[in-house]
Design a protein around this motif. Structure first.
Motif, PDB file in Angstrom:
ATOM      1  N   ARG A  43       0.829  -1.043   0.026  1.00  0.00           N
ATOM      2  CA  ARG A  43      -0.008  -0.030  -0.103  1.00  0.00           C
ATOM      3  C   ARG A  43       0.753   1.325  -0.046  1.00  0.00           C
ATOM      4  O   ARG A  43       0.117   2.153   0.175  1.00  0.00           O
ATOM      5  CB  ARG A  43      -0.945  -0.118   1.144  1.00  0.00           C
ATOM      6  N   LYS A  44       2.056   1.039  -0.153  1.00  0.00           N
ATOM      7  CA  LYS A  44       3.149   2.449  -0.116  1.00  0.00           C
ATOM      8  C   LYS A  44       2.723   3.317  -1.161  1.00  0.00           C
ATOM      9  O   LYS A  44       2.653   4.663  -0.942  1.00  0.00           O
ATOM     10  CB  LYS A  44       4.435   1.852  -0.324  1.00  0.00           C
ATOM     11  N   PHE A  45       2.568   2.759  -2.292  1.00  0.00           N
ATOM     12  CA  PHE A  45       2.289   3.730  -3.413  1.00  0.00           C
ATOM     13  C   PHE A  45       0.940   4.393  -3.132  1.00  0.00           C
ATOM     14  O   PHE A  45       0.714   5.865  -3.655  1.00  0.00           O
ATOM     15  CB  PHE A  45       1.954   2.914  -4.827  1.00  0.00           C
ATOM     16  N   ASP A  46      -0.168   3.911  -2.787  1.00  0.00           N
ATOM     17  CA  ASP A  46      -1.516   4.473  -2.378  1.00  0.00           C
ATOM     18  C   ASP A  46      -1.301   5.463  -1.196  1.00  0.00           C
ATOM     19  O   ASP A  46      -1.890   6.669  -1.323  1.00  0.00           O
ATOM     20  CB  ASP A  46      -2.422   3.321  -1.958  1.00  0.00           C
ATOM     21  N   GLU A  47      -0.419   4.890  -0.362  1.00  0.00           N
ATOM     22  CA  GLU A  47      -0.258   6.319   0.690  1.00  0.00           C
ATOM     23  C   GLU A  47       0.470   7.438   0.168  1.00  0.00           C
ATOM     24  O   GLU A  47       0.067   8.660   0.544  1.00  0.00           O
ATOM     25  CB  GLU A  47       0.658   5.583   1.815  1.00  0.00           C
TER      26      GLU A  47
END
Length: 703
Positions: A43-47
């Protein structure tokens, strides 16, 4: 404490032995922690997307923004905030402007277990009943009570009335009801009451705001809670009122922030997810309060508290909370992971989950709900929902077909916002130069050692005998207009990228199309096309599933109101609310005029038209409009009243035709035509009299 039936929706029933048991849960707690780490990394990219969207909304530059040494202005024009609030306001206006929750219940086209129409027949049933096509008593095929009932859950309400299925042939002498529609109306009213008690509007507002800002809104539930209502009963002996509160089971929903929601990394929709994890951040007292909630393991909670706080703040939280660091937030916080998904049966049983061997059927995995804190499993139960599902509803603002999370307003206009900020900064820096003079000084022409500061009344001393001007003022060209023109151009591009034009949220300036009401209405109608897609997403992914879960909860656990049982389905009404009420009212009035044709009148349901007109005017039709049966009764009463008034007026004004005689004072044998009155008809002048106006033959000869 909930009863045995209601406990099924909460969890499996715990036993008193849980306080003394020592669970070996290191394997299960480690597995859930590993899945959480995997979902967090994915989920890093979404964060990063969410954090950039939040900064654009707040008007704050991130650490990735680098300014040159010559840039003095660091202004941030918050057009993104205006667009997000405009989109959020449109969603709230469309969904909740009518005052009712946009979820309806309707009977299926061909309802099962309940008929569409039933009536009381005026013909007596024959004494001999036909042989049952289902067999005979004792053949082993007996049906359960009520299986062949045509009234469904309404059979107790209409007990003792001889209803038969089908429409009545004679509506006057055969009373008719619509059991399917009545059951759907009862269910809709009950669901609206439950949503109002659960403050569902406030919950949805939070989800819709995150949907517009971050691209995705999350709703959790419904779960069963015990609601206590205040009640006083009079003691028959003492006559005093004693406080006797009543409790009942009610469904509740809650909003979950995207920052605390971790889905399966391989899932694109919630239906594809094998598991989801929700992160809770609790204080010590909040963790201790979990001991008072049903089916939490008290000993495991004590062990988790003795280990001390375990929360590790994430890097993005410093930006969300406007803090330089998260060190002060790490203190006295516990991180609890709530897991919903499938587990291996053996692993679940080793962790203390009690399963009935007769119900296993050689299953290799089970759906569970597990809470983990500090390596301790503080709650482990089977998934209580029937049919089994993950208790989360995901609503994207704009669907991303290849990712789980959607796209919001700030991401769509990110480039336009960046360029608008750049041109605004350049315009301000240029105005700082163009609004001031820059001096060109020839120091050889001035006396050395003078202060070069410039202020009103300043005197410079020149060298004697030096020709020419020693100080020259230089004015820089003003390019602010060009920068502001580019700013306006990219603001228009932001309108197109978001689908929310500036005139829809109160922009200044008058355009050619917006000079008239018709032109403005046309533009507003075109602007509503983009929001229709968002409303459709909310209907399909949030409102309809929410209504279906509440419908299933009531059908399974609500035994207090059997009149809601029936073959029904949920209909989300967000899209229908989007049409402007004025336009809808005009269309209904036009249809009413067309249907007034006597040839078309038999084909029109006038009661439904009146109800829709009342709804378009924000009027509850139930309070003003009678149903067809009551309307027939009132019409009959009004007809009788009008007939009595007509009879009274006829009695008060007798005519000659009543008894065949002449009026009082009249002479039937009088041939003068005066009717016995004192006013004569007069005499007609003849030729030769003074009052005769026509000419005579003698007058014509004289001429």
């Amino acid at each position: 404490m909930a009863d045995k039936k209601s406990a099924n929706i909460l969890s499996l029933a715990d036993t008193d032995d849980n306080k003394e048991q020592d669970y070996e849960v290191s394997g299960l707690a480690g597995l859930i922690k590993g899945k959480f780490t995997e979902a967090e990394d994915a989920r890093k990219f979404d964060e990063e997307r969410w954090l950039r969207a939040y900064r654009n909304y707040r008007g704050v530059y991130g650490n990735d923004m680098a300014f040159t040494e010559s840039e003095k202005s660091k202004v941030f024009v918050k057009i993104t905030k205006t667009k997000v609030l405009a989109a959020y306001g449109q969603l709230i206006e469309v969904l909740f402007s009518s005052g009712k929750f946009p979820v309806g219940v309707e009977p299926t086209p061909i309802p099962e277990g309940i008929v569409e129409y039933a009536h009381v027949s005026k013909f007596k049933r024959q004494e001999e009943q036909p042989q049952s096509p289902y067999g005979y008593p004792g053949d082993g095929n007996e049906l359960k009570p009520g299986a062949t009932s045509i009234l469904g859950g309404l059979k107790d309400k209409y007990k003792g009335m001889d209803f038969v299925a089908g429409e009545a042939k004679d509506g006057k002498s055969e009373p008719q009801i619509s059991p399917a529609e009545e059951a759907s109306a009862n269910m809709e009213k009950l669901i609206h009451d439950q949503l109002e008690e659960a403050s569902a509007v406030n919950v949805l507002r939070h989800a819709l705001f995150e949907s517009a800002l971050l691209g995705t809104g999350v709703i959790k539930g419904p779960f069963t809670y015990e609601q206590t209502s205040h009640n006083w009963e009079k003691d028959p002996v003492t006559g005093e009122n004693t406080y006797s509160p009543k409790t009942k089971l009610v469904p509740r929903i809650e909003s979950v922030s995207c920052w605390d929601f971790y889905p399966d990394p391989d899932a694109v929709t919630i239906d594809d997810a094998e598991y989801v994890i929700q992160r809770h951040v609790y204080t010590r007292s909040q963790v201790r309060d979990l001991m008072n909630r049903p089916y939490f393991r008290k000993e495991a909670i004590r062990n988790a508290l003795n280990m001390g706080p375990n929360y590790e703040a994430r890097g993005y939280e410093s930006s969300l909370k406007d803090r330089e660091s998260t060190s002060e937030y790490d203190k006295n916080r516990y991180e609890i992971l709530e897991f919903w998904g499938t587990l291996d049966t053996d692993l679940a049983m080793e962790a203390g989950l009690e399963l009935d061997d007769n119900d296993m059927d050689d299953m290799d995995e089970v759906q569970v709900n597990c809470w983990v804190c500090n390596g301790e499993v503080i709650r482990l139960v089977l998934n209580p929902f029937t049919p089994t599902r993950l208790p989360y509803l995901i609503c994207p603002y704009e669907i991303n077909p290849y990712q789980f999370f959607g796209i919001g307003i700030p991401e769509n206009m990110d480039d336009a916002q960046t360029i608008m900020n750049g041109h605004a900064r350049m315009a301000i820096d240029n105005l700082a130069l163009a609004g001031n003079l820059v001096f060109d000084v020839d120091e050889t022409m001035l006396v050395p050692g003078q202060d070069m500061k410039v202020f009103p009344g300043k005197i410079f001393r020149r060298q004697s005998g030096m020709p020419g001007q020693a100080i020259h003022g230089v004015k820089f060209p003003n390019t602010a207009n060009e920068n502001l023109m580019m700013f306006d151009r990219f603001r228009q591009l932001a309108d197109e990228s978001t689908g929310i034009p500036s005139y829809s949220h109160g922009t200044t300036g008058v355009q050619s199309t917006t000079r008239t009401a018709a032109g403005m209405s046309m533009l507003m109608g075109a602007a509503a096309l983009s929001i229709k897609t968002v409303i459709k997403n909310i209907d399909d992914m949030l409102l309809r599933p929410l209504g279906e879960t509440l419908f299933a909860w009531n059908m399974q656990f609500n035994e207090d109101t059997p009149e809601i049982k029936g073959d029904l389905h949920i209909k989300a009404r967000g899209t229908t609310s989007l049409m402007q009420k004025e336009v809808r009212s005009q269309r209904l009035m036009t249809f009413l005029q067309v249907a007034s044709n006597q040839n078309l009148a038999p084909f029109v349901r006038w009661h439904s038209i009146l109800s829709e007109i009342a709804k378009s005017l924000d009027i509850e039709p139930e309070k003003l409009i009678n149903d067809p049966e009551k309307a027939a009764i009132f019409a009959k009463i009004m007809g009788m009243a009008n007939g009595n008034q007509q009879n009274q007026s006829n009695n008060q004004q007798p005519s000659m035709a009543d008894d065949g005689g002449a009026p009082t004072g009249a002479d039937a044998d009088d041939i003068t035509g005066v009717g016995g009155g004192n006013i004569g008809v007069g005499g007609v002048p003849t030729p030769g009299e003074d009052s005769f106006s026509a000419g005579t033959d003698e007058d014509e000869g004289a001429n």
